[in-house]
Motif scaffolding. Structure first.
Motif, PDB file in Angstrom:
ATOM      1  N   VAL A 102       0.843  -1.203   0.000  1.00  0.00           N
ATOM      2  CA  VAL A 102       0.000   0.000   0.000  1.00  0.00           C
ATOM      3  C   VAL A 102       0.875   1.249   0.000  1.00  0.00           C
ATOM      4  O   VAL A 102       1.684   1.458   0.915  1.00  0.00           O
ATOM      5  CB  VAL A 102      -0.955   0.016   1.215  1.00  0.00           C
ATOM      6  N   GLY A 103       0.705   2.053  -1.039  1.00  0.00           N
ATOM      7  CA  GLY A 103       1.413   3.333  -1.125  1.00  0.00           C
ATOM      8  C   GLY A 103       0.513   4.472  -0.706  1.00  0.00           C
ATOM      9  O   GLY A 103      -0.528   4.278  -0.057  1.00  0.00           O
ATOM     10  N   GLU A 104       0.936   5.656  -1.123  1.00  0.00           N
ATOM     11  CA  GLU A 104       0.258   6.869  -0.647  1.00  0.00           C
ATOM     12  C   GLU A 104      -0.867   7.281  -1.596  1.00  0.00           C
ATOM     13  O   GLU A 104      -2.035   7.310  -1.211  1.00  0.00           O
ATOM     14  CB  GLU A 104       1.336   7.950  -0.561  1.00  0.00           C
ATOM     15  N   GLY A 105      -0.502   7.578  -2.824  1.00  0.00           N
ATOM     16  CA  GLY A 105      -1.493   7.999  -3.810  1.00  0.00           C
ATOM     17  C   GLY A 105      -0.821   8.113  -5.160  1.00  0.00           C
ATOM     18  O   GLY A 105       0.400   8.221  -5.230  1.00  0.00           O
ATOM     19  N   PRO A 106      -1.606   8.091  -6.228  1.00  0.00           N
ATOM     20  CA  PRO A 106      -1.002   8.167  -7.561  1.00  0.00           C
ATOM     21  C   PRO A 106      -0.240   9.468  -7.755  1.00  0.00           C
ATOM     22  O   PRO A 106      -0.641  10.521  -7.250  1.00  0.00           O
ATOM     23  CB  PRO A 106      -2.217   8.121  -8.495  1.00  0.00           C
ATOM     24  N   GLY A 107       0.860   9.382  -8.502  1.00  0.00           N
ATOM     25  CA  GLY A 107       1.575  10.578  -8.946  1.00  0.00           C
ATOM     26  C   GLY A 107       1.169  10.891 -10.379  1.00  0.00           C
ATOM     27  O   GLY A 107       0.181  10.341 -10.898  1.00  0.00           O
ATOM     28  N   ALA A 108       1.951  11.744 -11.025  1.00  0.00           N
ATOM     29  CA  ALA A 108       1.578  12.216 -12.361  1.00  0.00           C
ATOM     30  C   ALA A 108       1.501  11.063 -13.364  1.00  0.00           C
ATOM     31  O   ALA A 108       0.547  10.971 -14.142  1.00  0.00           O
ATOM     32  CB  ALA A 108       2.583  13.262 -12.828  1.00  0.00           C
ATOM     33  N   GLU A 109       2.496  10.204 -13.347  1.00  0.00           N
ATOM     34  CA  GLU A 109       2.500   9.116 -14.346  1.00  0.00           C
ATOM     35  C   GLU A 109       1.387   8.113 -14.080  1.00  0.00           C
ATOM     36  O   GLU A 109       0.767   7.585 -15.003  1.00  0.00           O
ATOM     37  CB  GLU A 109       3.859   8.407 -14.346  1.00  0.00           C
ATOM     38  N   GLU A 110       1.159   7.856 -12.805  1.00  0.00           N
ATOM     39  CA  GLU A 110       0.100   6.912 -12.435  1.00  0.00           C
ATOM     40  C   GLU A 110      -1.263   7.473 -12.836  1.00  0.00           C
ATOM     41  O   GLU A 110      -2.139   6.746 -13.312  1.00  0.00           O
ATOM     42  CB  GLU A 110       0.145   6.638 -10.929  1.00  0.00           C
ATOM     43  N   ASP A 111      -1.405   8.780 -12.654  1.00  0.00           N
ATOM     44  CA  ASP A 111      -2.655   9.452 -13.018  1.00  0.00           C
ATOM     45  C   ASP A 111      -2.897   9.342 -14.530  1.00  0.00           C
ATOM     46  O   ASP A 111      -4.034   9.188 -14.982  1.00  0.00           O
ATOM     47  CB  ASP A 111      -2.533  10.925 -12.585  1.00  0.00           C
ATOM     48  N   GLU A 118      -2.297   3.159 -13.453  1.00  0.00           N
ATOM     49  CA  GLU A 118      -1.708   2.036 -12.701  1.00  0.00           C
ATOM     50  C   GLU A 118      -0.805   2.602 -11.608  1.00  0.00           C
ATOM     51  O   GLU A 118      -0.061   3.556 -11.859  1.00  0.00           O
ATOM     52  CB  GLU A 118      -0.902   1.150 -13.662  1.00  0.00           C
ATOM     53  N   PRO A 119      -0.839   1.996 -10.413  1.00  0.00           N
ATOM     54  CA  PRO A 119       0.015   2.520  -9.346  1.00  0.00           C
ATOM     55  C   PRO A 119       1.493   2.229  -9.577  1.00  0.00           C
ATOM     56  O   PRO A 119       1.840   1.216 -10.178  1.00  0.00           O
ATOM     57  CB  PRO A 119      -0.462   1.789  -8.082  1.00  0.00           C
ATOM     58  N   PHE A 120       2.314   3.119  -9.077  1.00  0.00           N
ATOM     59  CA  PHE A 120       3.770   2.911  -9.039  1.00  0.00           C
ATOM     60  C   PHE A 120       4.353   2.542 -10.407  1.00  0.00           C
ATOM     61  O   PHE A 120       4.975   1.497 -10.567  1.00  0.00           O
ATOM     62  CB  PHE A 120       4.126   1.841  -7.993  1.00  0.00           C
ATOM     63  N   VAL A 121       4.130   3.414 -11.370  1.00  0.00           N
ATOM     64  CA  VAL A 121       4.749   3.196 -12.683  1.00  0.00           C
ATOM     65  C   VAL A 121       5.823   4.240 -12.994  1.00  0.00           C
ATOM     66  O   VAL A 121       6.496   4.148 -14.012  1.00  0.00           O
ATOM     67  CB  VAL A 121       3.699   3.178 -13.822  1.00  0.00           C
ATOM     68  N   ALA A 176      -1.729  -1.233  -4.192  1.00  0.00           N
ATOM     69  CA  ALA A 176      -2.815  -0.242  -4.108  1.00  0.00           C
ATOM     70  C   ALA A 176      -2.281   0.997  -3.397  1.00  0.00           C
ATOM     71  O   ALA A 176      -1.133   1.030  -2.937  1.00  0.00           O
ATOM     72  CB  ALA A 176      -4.005  -0.828  -3.353  1.00  0.00           C
ATOM     73  N   ASN A 177      -3.112   1.987  -3.308  1.00  0.00           N
ATOM     74  CA  ASN A 177      -2.737   3.227  -2.631  1.00  0.00           C
ATOM     75  C   ASN A 177      -3.782   3.609  -1.594  1.00  0.00           C
ATOM     76  O   ASN A 177      -4.945   3.194  -1.678  1.00  0.00           O
ATOM     77  CB  ASN A 177      -2.633   4.369  -3.652  1.00  0.00           C
ATOM     78  N   ALA A 178      -3.350   4.438  -0.655  1.00  0.00           N
ATOM     79  CA  ALA A 178      -4.284   4.924   0.365  1.00  0.00           C
ATOM     80  C   ALA A 178      -5.363   5.801  -0.259  1.00  0.00           C
ATOM     81  O   ALA A 178      -6.533   5.722   0.126  1.00  0.00           O
ATOM     82  CB  ALA A 178      -3.526   5.706   1.437  1.00  0.00           C
ATOM     83  N   TYR A 228       9.844   2.375   4.554  1.00  0.00           N
ATOM     84  CA  TYR A 228       9.948   3.662   3.873  1.00  0.00           C
ATOM     85  C   TYR A 228       9.272   3.617   2.505  1.00  0.00           C
ATOM     86  O   TYR A 228       9.247   2.585   1.834  1.00  0.00           O
ATOM     87  CB  TYR A 228      11.420   4.037   3.695  1.00  0.00           C
ATOM     88  N   HIS A 229       8.776   4.769   2.098  1.00  0.00           N
ATOM     89  CA  HIS A 229       8.210   4.897   0.754  1.00  0.00           C
ATOM     90  C   HIS A 229       9.364   4.951  -0.261  1.00  0.00           C
ATOM     91  O   HIS A 229      10.393   5.576  -0.001  1.00  0.00           O
ATOM     92  CB  HIS A 229       7.392   6.184   0.686  1.00  0.00           C
ATOM     93  N   PRO A 230       9.192   4.296  -1.419  1.00  0.00           N
ATOM     94  CA  PRO A 230      10.269   4.331  -2.415  1.00  0.00           C
ATOM     95  C   PRO A 230      10.671   5.750  -2.831  1.00  0.00           C
ATOM     96  O   PRO A 230      11.857   5.982  -3.131  1.00  0.00           O
ATOM     97  CB  PRO A 230       9.685   3.572  -3.611  1.00  0.00           C
TER      98      PRO A 230
HETATM   99  N1  URA Z   1       3.682   6.914  -5.001  1.00  0.00           N
HETATM  100  C1  URA Z   1       2.666   6.252  -4.401  1.00  0.00           C
HETATM  101  O1  URA Z   1       2.536   6.280  -3.193  1.00  0.00           O
HETATM  102  N2  URA Z   1       1.833   5.569  -5.159  1.00  0.00           N
HETATM  103  C2  URA Z   1       1.937   5.515  -6.481  1.00  0.00           C
HETATM  104  O2  URA Z   1       1.116   4.863  -7.102  1.00  0.00           O
HETATM  105  C3  URA Z   1       3.001   6.208  -7.080  1.00  0.00           C
HETATM  106  C4  URA Z   1       3.865   6.901  -6.323  1.00  0.00           C
END
Ligand code: URA
Length: 265
Positions: A123-132, A136-139, A164-166, A238-240
């Protein structure tokens, strides 16, 4: 050089991701206790997440939430009850969601990706620009590092892992999601957890940890502990994106993932 080592080297991770003596998961085995409370004194529970909080203390309410104060007349509709939805209906609901201000500036919602019967839920935080953009999460860059982190413990996106993301919609400018946004989005994550029934959940960074565990979580204090979330163990690391800025801590994240792997029963 093994294929695995060369993969890590390509990602700029070797030799940091080599297992060191201090990273032996056995060293962690006795210390953390499932459901053990955190050191900090108890505080009033957050109203948004009342029933999930065995392990850490609750947060004080934030001072006036910026997004709430700055938000235009809200487009919001309440999140309907999603607790009985299957995957397709859940993802449709997430994609159509207009329950908080994050819907206003998203390109699309990003429900999650991966094996719907995975042992591992990340579980990550939320989509960033590329994910948006891609849905897809974390791309993006953080995602490349996440994939390398997973590879380092023998896991691959989509195979026995769900990501997934929060929050499912990109916070403008990649700001940290507000507590109320995470609380609004939480039923979706709850339903994902219920459908997947993972054997371990890894929270990447503070917002994810706070969504999963409730209350105030400090990563440095929460690392190396096994939290219990309604019977599912949760490990915090830690978050990547943080690790990209602080590569000296990659070894600690590697330890955390080894600990998570050793914690699966
Ligand atoms: N960081 C996040 O926490 N989630 C993503 O999907 C991308 C970056």
């Amino acid at each position: 050089m093994s294929r695995h080592t060369s993969l890590l080297r390509e990602m700029g991770l070797a030799p940091l991701w080599r297992l060191r003596a201090s990273a032996n998961p056995a060293e962690h085995a006795e210390a953390p206790v499932v459901g053990q409370p955190a050191e900090s004194p108890p505080a009033p529970a957050q109203p948004a997440a009342p029933d999930l909080r065995p392990a850490v203390t609750a947060a004080r309410p934030r001072p006036a939430a910026v997004s709430a104060a700055a938000a235009p007349a809200a487009p919001v509709q309440a999140v309907p009850d999603v607790s009985g939805l299957g995957w397709e209906a859940l993802e449709r609901q997430i994609r159509d969601c207009r329950a908080c201000v994050l819907c206003e500036r998203r390109t699309q919602a990003v429900p999650g990706v991966g094996d719907r019967e995975a042992d591992w839920l990340i579980v990550g935080e939320g989509p960033g620009a590329e994910e948006d953009q891609r849905g897809e999460p974390f791309v993006g860059q953080a995602g490349k590092l996440l994939d390398a982190m997973l590879a380092a413990i023998g896991l691959k996106r989509g195979q026995n892992v769900y990501i997934a993301n929060a929050v499912k919609c990109r916070p403008p400018g990649n700001r940290t999601p507000e507590a109320d946004e995470m609380a609004t989005c939480q039923p979706y994550l709850e339903r994902q957890i219920a459908l997947i029934q993972p054997r371990i959940i890894v929270a990447l960074g503070r917002p994810a940890a706070q969504t999963l565990l409730g209350g105030e979580v400090k990563i440095a204090a929460a690392r190396g502990r096994l939290f219990d979330r309604n019977g599912i163990p949760v490990v915090v690391t830690y978050h990547p994106a943080y690790l990209l800025r602080n590569p000296q801590d990659k070894a600690k994240a590697w330890e955390d993932l080894c600990f998570a792997r050793a914690s699966i029963v």
